[in-house]
Scaffold this motif. Structure first.
Motif, short mmCIF file in Angstrom:
data_model
loop_
_atom_site.label_atom_id
_atom_site.label_comp_id
_atom_site.label_asym_id
_atom_site.label_seq_id
_atom_site.Cartn_x
_atom_site.Cartn_y
_atom_site.Cartn_z
N GLY A 40 0.84 -1.19 0.00
CA GLY A 40 0.00 0.00 0.00
C GLY A 40 0.87 1.24 0.00
N ALA A 41 0.72 2.08 1.03
CA ALA A 41 1.56 3.28 1.13
C ALA A 41 2.91 2.98 1.78
N ALA A 42 3.09 1.78 2.34
CA ALA A 42 4.36 1.40 2.95
C ALA A 42 5.17 0.58 1.94
N SER B 192 11.21 5.35 0.03
CA SER B 192 9.96 5.06 0.72
C SER B 192 8.97 6.06 0.13
N ARG B 193 8.24 5.62 -0.89
CA ARG B 193 7.58 6.57 -1.78
C ARG B 193 6.45 7.34 -1.11
N ALA B 194 5.76 6.73 -0.17
CA ALA B 194 4.66 7.41 0.51
C ALA B 194 5.00 7.55 1.99
N SER B 195 4.62 6.58 2.84
CA SER B 195 5.03 6.63 4.26
C SER B 195 6.55 6.44 4.33
N TYR B 196 7.17 7.00 5.36
CA TYR B 196 8.63 7.05 5.34
C TYR B 196 9.29 6.85 6.70
#
Length: 581
Positions: free
Chosen positions: A71-73, A85-89
């Motif tokens: 997902g975002a991770a 880490s394209r979204a959450s970082y």
């Protein structure tokens, strides 16, 4: 995407589009026609839910529409040789039970703890030959006090008391994260056994009350008041107040002056890593390595995880109970239960046949606040950023401040409010709030030697622009250029070091990651959308009006962040329901 200049940047100019990504997750096992449980979406919560279900003997399949899990991770190689880490970082909120239950270290999870963790450089004209001041905070309280004393001796004395006050509130709320909310519907209409079960869910609330005791009124104000009002009661120096206020507004279309912004701050301070309360860290290999570790744990017990398989519809039997899903390619997969890691709007307004949901329920879902202020910019640079307030070492090795969350345009809470007001008028902030992180300062595997990856979490940017403008390539680049101009004032030479960039506005976050409105929390973390009311009142316990369908993502209690609690709690609710079946 920008790429220009000398050396490494010249090599990048030959890089073909689209950008290379990390390797696809290999499907675990062949697709079968039937499972006990199906999970829609391989975000971290969906993977956590699948891992718990499979460990308890519930045969589980996870279907992810993208080529990569998490997902975002996720970790994605947007520029060759640079892993973002394209979204959450950042990692902190993941529940400690999940680390141990799923044996994530055994499955490859490694975390780099950050200490110090916060760096706020000033822009100070007239400093002469002296470097501008900065505020560096970490786990050493005495050093924190020395740093704060640059701006206010009074604040330096108050800071330990403030930290103790907030930690007590965090410890009171902590047990609420690990259980579904109190089932008010069971109290109203349930059979005796259901009412007794609902009574047991009151325990965390009672425990929270005991911890807070006579100070409950003061803590109530933290949850309901604007964070500026709370901070003004503790401190007088703007750099400290603005630095702390960033955690109250980050990811939220709220101002520090917005009532209830205190809870978002609390949400971001109640995590921990390696037994250290409030610690944050970088995942070795990027956030995708966390998702890979959870998936590995699930697969080791027999869970099947498929990428590139989009769920088109939830199937419902003639008797009004979930019986599986239909994939976009027409394949039907039967199951006793379906858990959706998608956002509530996607789950209930797009994937679920509307005739099986009450109109009042779907109306509430459609009215959820999903506003997002976030534009995430991932940047590849060919050298370490060199801050005026803290110059680099002669040999260019990372210094303590490079590992921090670096707060730019955060000298004053008024700057944050002004940036918010511009976005509410449909205009991207002229001086946006910027949280700059350099994970390669602790994890050199993310970039080529001497180079770095830089994460820019910026706000405020509206989803819909004023004046009929749209977020096209020109508007994206204009905003990113403005952000880079701001950084250049703190880090001369930053713009010249850029190798490439990846700009994700709210519509991009929605399109790529399935985040409605670009909201990283699947919906605002405001008091009217938390606990009893997440996603809606009477349906906050992961169940929904359609029997057999459950919500296990950030749109369910306890909300967003890389926490895993929604997935774990949903799995326990499902297990209980399967037993009763």
């Amino acid at each position: 995407m920008a790429a220009s200049g000398r050396g490494l940047r010249r090599a990048m100019s030959a890089w073909p589009c689209p950008a290379r990504r990390q390797a696809h997750w290999e499907a675990t096992g062949r697709l079968k026609p039937e499972y006990d449980a199906v999970v829609i979406g391989a975000g971290h919560n969906g993977l956590v839910a699948a891992a718990y279900l499979q460990r308890m003997g519930v045969s589980t399949a996870v279907f992810e529409r993208r080529h990569v899990i998490g997902g975002a991770a996720v970790t994605e190689e947007i520029v060759p040789g640079f892993k973002f880490s394209r979204a959450s970082y950042l990692l902190s909120l993941l529940r400690p039970q999940i680390y141990t239950d799923l044996e994530l270290k055994k499955h490859g999870l490694r975390v780099h703890l950050r200490n110090p963790y916060s760096f706020t450089p000033m822009l100070e004209e007239g400093a002469g030959s002296k470097a501008p001041r900065s505020l560096l905070l970490g786990t050493d309280m005495a050093e924190n006090q020395r740093q704060i004393a640059q701006f206010s001796q009074k604040d330096a004395q108050a800071f330990p008391k403030y930290e103790a006050f907030m930690n007590r509130l965090a410890s009171a709320i902590d047990p609420l994260l690990d259980a579904a909310p109190v089932d008010t519907e069971a109290f109203r209409r349930g059979a005796l056994l259901q009412r007794l079960r609902a009574l047991s869910t009151l325990a965390p609330l009672l425990q929270a009350g005991r911890i807070l005791g006579a100070q409950l009124p003061q803590y109530y104000q933290v949850l309901t008041a604007p964070i500026t009002k709370v901070l003004d009661q503790w401190f007088e120096s703007e750099p400290l107040k603005a630095t702390l206020a960033t955690d109250a507004v980050i990811g939220a279309m709220t101002s520090p002056h917005t009532p209830g912004s205190g809870y978002v701050l609390l949400h971001h301070v109640m995590g921990g890593l390696e037994g250290m309360q409030g610690a944050w860290g970088y995942v070795q290999g990027g956030m995708g390595a966390l998702s890979d570790a959870i998936a590995s744990s699930a697969a080791a017990h027999g869970a099947s995880i498929f990428t590139g398989k989009t769920v088109a519809k939830v199937q419902v039997s003639s008797g009004g109970r979930v019986r599986g899903v239909v994939l976009q390619d027409g394949s039907e997969v039967r199951s006793k239960v379906v858990l959706s890691n998608a956002a509530p709007q996607t789950t209930f307004l797009k994937l679920t046949p509307q005739e099986w949901l009450p109109e009042e329920f779907t109306q509430r879902i459609s009215q959820l606040d999903i506003q997002s202020p976030v534009t995430k910019i991932n940047v590849a640079v060919d050298r370490l950023p060199d801050f005026l307030a803290a110059p680099n070492a002669p040999r260019g090795q990372p210094l303590p401040h490079h590992q921090c969350s670096i707060h730019l345009n955060c000298e004053d809470t008024h700057l944050l409010h002004q940036a918010f007001e511009e976005a509410m008028d449909g205009r991207p902030s002229h001086r946006p709030m910027i949280e700059l992180c350099i994970p390669s300062s602790l994890d050199p595997t993310l970039a080529p030697p001497g180079c770095h990856v830089v994460s820019l979490f910026t706000q405020y940017t509206p989803y819909t622009l004023a004046g009929g403008k749209v977020w096209d390539e020109q508007e994206r680049n204009a905003y990113a250029d403005r952000v880079f101009d701001c950084i250049e004032a703190y880090v001369p030479g930053f713009k010249g070091s850029v190798v490439g960039r990846d700009i994700l506005t709210p519509p991009d976050l929605e399109r790529i990651f399935g985040l409605p409105g670009g909201n990283i929390f699947h919906g605002a973390m405001t008091l009217d959308q938390l606990y009893f009311a997440r996603p809606t009142p009477l349906h906050a316990g992961h169940r929904c009006p359609l029997p057999g369908l459950y919500l296990c993502g950030s749109g369910a209690h306890p909300g967003g962040g890389v926490m895993g609690a929604a997935g774990r709690n949903a799995a326990h609710v499902v297990l209980g329901d399967l037993k009763s079946l």
